[in-house]
Design a protein around this motif. Structure first.
Motif, PDB file in Angstrom:
ATOM      1  N   LEU A  52       0.804  -1.226   0.000  1.00 54.13           N
ATOM      2  CA  LEU A  52       0.000   0.000   0.000  1.00 54.13           C
ATOM      3  C   LEU A  52       0.836   1.275   0.000  1.00 54.13           C
ATOM      4  O   LEU A  52       0.291   2.375   0.048  1.00 54.13           O
ATOM      5  CB  LEU A  52      -0.917  -0.003   1.226  1.00 54.13           C
ATOM      6  CG  LEU A  52      -2.038  -1.042   1.136  1.00 54.13           C
ATOM      7  CD1 LEU A  52      -2.422  -1.557   2.483  1.00 54.13           C
ATOM      8  CD2 LEU A  52      -3.236  -0.462   0.418  1.00 54.13           C
ATOM      9  N   MET A  54       2.781   2.330   2.378  1.00 55.70           N
ATOM     10  CA  MET A  54       2.929   2.941   3.705  1.00 55.70           C
ATOM     11  C   MET A  54       4.365   2.797   4.211  1.00 55.70           C
ATOM     12  O   MET A  54       4.794   3.521   5.095  1.00 55.70           O
ATOM     13  CB  MET A  54       1.981   2.277   4.699  1.00 55.70           C
ATOM     14  CG  MET A  54       0.529   2.541   4.385  1.00 55.70           C
ATOM     15  SD  MET A  54      -0.530   1.509   5.375  1.00 55.70           S
ATOM     16  CE  MET A  54      -2.129   1.922   4.701  1.00 55.70           C
ATOM     17  N   ARG A  79      -4.332   2.368  -5.543  1.00 57.44           N
ATOM     18  CA  ARG A  79      -5.240   2.446  -4.381  1.00 57.44           C
ATOM     19  C   ARG A  79      -6.664   2.814  -4.784  1.00 57.44           C
ATOM     20  O   ARG A  79      -7.591   2.624  -4.003  1.00 57.44           O
ATOM     21  CB  ARG A  79      -4.681   3.438  -3.363  1.00 57.44           C
ATOM     22  CG  ARG A  79      -3.632   2.794  -2.460  1.00 57.44           C
ATOM     23  CD  ARG A  79      -3.127   3.752  -1.427  1.00 57.44           C
ATOM     24  NE  ARG A  79      -1.907   4.398  -1.873  1.00 57.44           N
ATOM     25  CZ  ARG A  79      -1.560   5.642  -1.576  1.00 57.44           C
ATOM     26  NH1 ARG A  79      -2.369   6.391  -0.854  1.00 57.44           N
ATOM     27  NH2 ARG A  79      -0.428   6.147  -1.995  1.00 57.44           N
ATOM     28  N   GLU A  90      -8.964   1.168  12.940  1.00 52.56           N
ATOM     29  CA  GLU A  90      -9.147   2.548  13.403  1.00 52.56           C
ATOM     30  C   GLU A  90      -9.752   3.410  12.298  1.00 52.56           C
ATOM     31  O   GLU A  90      -9.235   3.457  11.190  1.00 52.56           O
ATOM     32  CB  GLU A  90      -7.794   3.148  13.816  1.00 52.56           C
ATOM     33  CG  GLU A  90      -7.220   2.550  15.078  1.00 52.56           C
ATOM     34  CD  GLU A  90      -7.720   3.234  16.329  1.00 52.56           C
ATOM     35  OE1 GLU A  90      -8.584   4.118  16.220  1.00 52.56           O
ATOM     36  OE2 GLU A  90      -7.239   2.883  17.407  1.00 52.56           O
ATOM     37  N   LEU A  91     -10.842   4.081  12.650  1.00 55.39           N
ATOM     38  CA  LEU A  91     -11.454   5.048  11.740  1.00 55.39           C
ATOM     39  C   LEU A  91     -11.468   6.410  12.436  1.00 55.39           C
ATOM     40  O   LEU A  91     -11.026   6.525  13.571  1.00 55.39           O
ATOM     41  CB  LEU A  91     -12.872   4.597  11.382  1.00 55.39           C
ATOM     42  CG  LEU A  91     -12.928   3.394  10.426  1.00 55.39           C
ATOM     43  CD1 LEU A  91     -14.292   2.743  10.469  1.00 55.39           C
ATOM     44  CD2 LEU A  91     -12.598   3.809   9.006  1.00 55.39           C
ATOM     45  N   TYR A  92     -12.012   7.407  11.755  1.00 55.21           N
ATOM     46  CA  TYR A  92     -11.964   8.760  12.326  1.00 55.21           C
ATOM     47  C   TYR A  92     -12.894   8.890  13.525  1.00 55.21           C
ATOM     48  O   TYR A  92     -14.107   8.686  13.402  1.00 55.21           O
ATOM     49  CB  TYR A  92     -12.343   9.789  11.266  1.00 55.21           C
ATOM     50  CG  TYR A  92     -11.486   9.694  10.029  1.00 55.21           C
ATOM     51  CD1 TYR A  92     -10.101   9.649  10.124  1.00 55.21           C
ATOM     52  CD2 TYR A  92     -12.049   9.620   8.767  1.00 55.21           C
ATOM     53  CE1 TYR A  92      -9.304   9.544   9.008  1.00 55.21           C
ATOM     54  CE2 TYR A  92     -11.262   9.519   7.636  1.00 55.21           C
ATOM     55  CZ  TYR A  92      -9.886   9.478   7.771  1.00 55.21           C
ATOM     56  OH  TYR A  92      -9.103   9.369   6.664  1.00 55.21           O
TER      57      TYR A  92
ATOM     58  N   SER B  86      -6.116   6.433  12.897  1.00 57.69           N
ATOM     59  CA  SER B  86      -6.804   6.207  11.630  1.00 57.69           C
ATOM     60  C   SER B  86      -5.941   6.557  10.418  1.00 57.69           C
ATOM     61  O   SER B  86      -6.428   6.567   9.298  1.00 57.69           O
ATOM     62  CB  SER B  86      -8.082   7.032  11.619  1.00 57.69           C
ATOM     63  OG  SER B  86      -7.779   8.357  11.959  1.00 57.69           O
ATOM     64  N   LEU B  88      -3.700   4.865   8.931  1.00 57.61           N
ATOM     65  CA  LEU B  88      -3.590   3.760   7.974  1.00 57.61           C
ATOM     66  C   LEU B  88      -4.799   3.738   7.044  1.00 57.61           C
ATOM     67  O   LEU B  88      -4.677   3.432   5.859  1.00 57.61           O
ATOM     68  CB  LEU B  88      -3.455   2.415   8.703  1.00 57.61           C
ATOM     69  CG  LEU B  88      -2.215   2.237   9.577  1.00 57.61           C
ATOM     70  CD1 LEU B  88      -2.139   0.814  10.115  1.00 57.61           C
ATOM     71  CD2 LEU B  88      -0.946   2.570   8.811  1.00 57.61           C
ATOM     72  N   PHE B  89      -5.955   4.095   7.598  1.00 57.04           N
ATOM     73  CA  PHE B  89      -7.155   4.176   6.761  1.00 57.04           C
ATOM     74  C   PHE B  89      -6.989   5.305   5.732  1.00 57.04           C
ATOM     75  O   PHE B  89      -7.257   5.119   4.544  1.00 57.04           O
ATOM     76  CB  PHE B  89      -8.398   4.407   7.623  1.00 57.04           C
ATOM     77  CG  PHE B  89      -9.654   4.619   6.828  1.00 57.04           C
ATOM     78  CD1 PHE B  89     -10.230   3.581   6.123  1.00 57.04           C
ATOM     79  CD2 PHE B  89     -10.252   5.869   6.770  1.00 57.04           C
ATOM     80  CE1 PHE B  89     -11.377   3.773   5.364  1.00 57.04           C
ATOM     81  CE2 PHE B  89     -11.395   6.073   6.018  1.00 57.04           C
ATOM     82  CZ  PHE B  89     -11.959   5.022   5.321  1.00 57.04           C
ATOM     83  N   THR B  90      -6.515   6.447   6.195  1.00 62.45           N
ATOM     84  CA  THR B  90      -6.329   7.584   5.282  1.00 62.45           C
ATOM     85  C   THR B  90      -5.345   7.228   4.169  1.00 62.45           C
ATOM     86  O   THR B  90      -5.581   7.513   2.998  1.00 62.45           O
ATOM     87  CB  THR B  90      -5.798   8.810   6.055  1.00 62.45           C
ATOM     88  OG1 THR B  90      -6.644   9.042   7.170  1.00 62.45           O
ATOM     89  CG2 THR B  90      -5.753  10.047   5.191  1.00 62.45           C
ATOM     90  N   LEU B  91      -4.242   6.582   4.557  1.00 64.40           N
ATOM     91  CA  LEU B  91      -3.209   6.279   3.563  1.00 64.40           C
ATOM     92  C   LEU B  91      -3.623   5.166   2.599  1.00 64.40           C
ATOM     93  O   LEU B  91      -2.980   4.982   1.573  1.00 64.40           O
ATOM     94  CB  LEU B  91      -1.900   5.899   4.264  1.00 64.40           C
ATOM     95  CG  LEU B  91      -1.201   7.031   5.002  1.00 64.40           C
ATOM     96  CD1 LEU B  91      -0.012   6.502   5.785  1.00 64.40           C
ATOM     97  CD2 LEU B  91      -0.743   8.112   4.029  1.00 64.40           C
ATOM     98  N   SER B  92      -4.668   4.435   2.948  1.00 61.75           N
ATOM     99  CA  SER B  92      -5.134   3.409   2.016  1.00 61.75           C
ATOM    100  C   SER B  92      -6.081   4.004   0.966  1.00 61.75           C
ATOM    101  O   SER B  92      -6.445   3.337   0.015  1.00 61.75           O
ATOM    102  CB  SER B  92      -5.840   2.279   2.778  1.00 61.75           C
ATOM    103  OG  SER B  92      -7.109   2.702   3.219  1.00 61.75           O
ATOM    104  N   LEU B  93      -6.458   5.252   1.147  1.00 59.90           N
ATOM    105  CA  LEU B  93      -7.321   5.933   0.167  1.00 59.90           C
ATOM    106  C   LEU B  93      -6.454   6.452  -0.992  1.00 59.90           C
ATOM    107  O   LEU B  93      -5.249   6.651  -0.819  1.00 59.90           O
ATOM    108  CB  LEU B  93      -8.051   7.107   0.832  1.00 59.90           C
ATOM    109  CG  LEU B  93      -9.016   6.745   1.962  1.00 59.90           C
ATOM    110  CD1 LEU B  93      -9.481   8.014   2.669  1.00 59.90           C
ATOM    111  CD2 LEU B  93     -10.212   5.973   1.427  1.00 59.90           C
TER     112      LEU B  93
END
Lengths: 297, 235
Positions: A52, A54, A79, A90-92, B86, B88-93
């Motif tokens: 991804l 990262m 992506r 984890e979400l916002y 969060s 990791l969620f942002t970077l997966s977008l």
């Protein structure tokens, strides 16, 4: 090759000089459900994060959808076509369920409203509830909804069912399997739950110490491998480990357990030359493969 | 939508700073309402001085506070230990890190500018008749530009440190600059802290170009450094 949706060759990554991946190879064909197995610290999460963008790799090559993801632009383009469910889910914390959906939807032109509604109902997610007030299971379900409704061709998940009760685990596995069957979505997920991998995966990739030890179709692997249990009067002879086709040997008292991937009949015949009390050939399970390949001697 | 996310994650910070601003303005009124008055012989302009000084400190606090959260992390602490919330969620977008920085730092800069403009305007409003409209506009502009130097330094710190330490380091960094500007003339001439207030450079005087240009250059360099850090960062 366009049929290979994830292609990883000779991938290496270290953290402060400590190698996490050491020449990892991996190939996931389009439309498959591939389980990514390995012990804690084997390099599973590192691999997923490298896919991804990262993390930065030290060496090797990563191709997604047939193209390299070397530059940030190519990674962003990839992506657009994939979804990721991280291990921590984890979400916002400052958004509600519906705000999170609206936010994510904006990035994906192929967003499937029908799937959004379907999973909102199926998972019984409260639309106006703030994300921090959701249970871990609900957060996982919300992440899956966000992943599945975006119309992604590839779904990458890092231990999607960790910490969930059996009912919720079953619901989630069913949803993943349904999506793969109905839309042809490729699924690549890491897990420690061998039973769930056996339940929905058609392929497995097993890594240990940053290297691939098994990568193939699950049924083929099960038919290729056999376990040979040999019982001796005394301690099993050391020569057994040197037999061709023997991948791994475990010794427990007078019993030797050999994991064999070729020449099963010849291995049995050679074992008999040592005068054992009994020799038994058994089919293998995924657990056998995992324990023998992921554990060392 | 990144702007929407940036607004949602900073809105309570923005509201907090509006509260702090109102508190600064209302304190003199409250003090006089409970009977506290200036001693005889002390000019009333002292009150204005106090409010303006309070506002100037608030420019800095606002810039440091609004730069935190959501740039390289979405947790308050332990990012440097590998907990990214969060992120990791942002970077997966499908968004670039430059896009993320642009949206988050851009919105924070906008919020900071709005608050600084209001506070600077209020400082001028407290001295009616002193400045022309053009002079007022010039002061508001320089207050914003000089505050952006503080903001950019905080953005860079937010890309390196956990949020808790970013706030502390941001504060200490500008206290150090304050000390240096008192001790050294050269720092005093270029310091954004002097450029942003009406005590060092009165509104009727010429535009203090040196701190203004220094602030612009400094902001540009720091934001570019923040982008480089964010691009190289591993999650």
């Amino acid at each position: 090759m366009n049929d290979i949706i994830i292609a990883v060759r000779n991938l290496s990554k270290s953290y402060s000089g400590r190698p996490a991946l050491r020449g990892l190879d991996l190939a996931v064909p389009r439309g498959s459900i591939c389980g990514f197995l390995g012990r804690n610290g084997a390099g599973k999460t590192t691999t997923l994060k490298l896919l991804l963008g990262m993390l930065r790799r030290d060496a090797g090559e990563i191709c997604l959808f047939g193209g390299s993801v070397e530059s940030e632009a190519s990674s962003v383009a990839a992506r657009r076509r994939l979804a990721f469910v991280s291990e921590d889910k984890e979400l916002y914390s400052f958004m509600t369920v519906s705000q999170t959906i609206r936010f994510t939807r904006a990035f994906f032109p192929k967003w499937r409203r029908d799937l959004e509604e379907k999973y909102l109902d199926l998972f019984r997610l409260p639309r106006e509830k703030a994300v921090p007030k959701l249970s871990k299971g609900m957060r996982t379900q919300l992440m899956l909804l966000l992943a599945m409704a975006r119309g992604a061709e590839l779904l990458i998940m890092d231990e999607p069912t960790s910490g969930l009760d059996p009912v919720m685990t079953e619901e989630i596995l069913q949803a993943i399997a349904d999506l793969a069957a109905s839309d042809g979505t490729t699924v690549f997920f890491s897990s420690h739950q061998l039973a769930e991998v056996e339940q929905i995966c058609d392929r497995v990739c097993l890594i240990d110490d940053g290297q691939t030890v098994i990568d193939g179709v699950l049924d083929d692997l099960k038919s290729q491998y056999r376990r040979i249990l040999v019982v001796f009067e005394g301690a099993p002879p050391a020569e057994l480990a040197g037999f061709p086709g023997v991948d791994h040997i475990r010794r427990r008292g007078r019993t030797a357990s050999l994991l064999v991937h070729a020449d099963v009949d010849r291995t049995v015949a050679r074992a008999r030359e040592f005068g054992p009390l009994s020799v038994e050939v058994c089919p293998v399970t995924l657990k056998d493969l995992f324990l023998d390949h992921g554990k060392g001697d | 939508m990144l702007w929407y996310k940036a607004w949602l994650e900073t809105r309570w910070r923005f509201v907090s700073m509006v509260g702090a601003m109102l508190l600064t303005w209302l304190t003199p009124l409250w003090l006089s309402s409970i009977g506290l008055r200036l001693p005889a012989g002390v000019p009333a302009s002292r009150i204005w001085l106090g409010v303006h000084l309070g506002s100037t400190i608030l420019y800095v606090v606002t810039a440091i506070f609004l730069a935190g959260s959501g740039i390289n992390s979405q947790t308050t602490y332990a990012v440097t230990l590998g907990f990214h919330g969060s992120m990791l969620f942002t970077l997966s977008l499908p968004v670039s890190r430059r896009g993320l920085l642009f949206a988050r730092a851009g919105l924070g800069a906008l919020e900071t500018s709005v608050l600084v403009a209001i506070m600077a305007g209020f400082s001028l409003f407290q001295q009616p008749g002193v400045a022309s409209a053009l002079q007022s506009l010039a002061y508001i502009t320089r207050a914003i530009v000089c505050t952006m130097a503080v903001y950019a330094s905080s953005v860079l710190l937010a890309c390196i440190l956990d949020e808790v330490w970013q706030l502390v380091a941001g504060g200490l960094c500008w206290i150090a600059i304050l000390v240096l500007q008192i001790r050294f003339d050269v720092v005093s001439r270029v310091s954004p802290l002097r450029g942003m207030n009406l005590i060092s450079y009165p509104v009727t005087g010429p535009m203090p170009w040196t701190p203004l240009i220094t602030s612009l250059v400094f902001s540009g360099i720091l934001l570019y450094a923040a982008l480089l850090v964010l691009r190289r960062k591993e999650y």
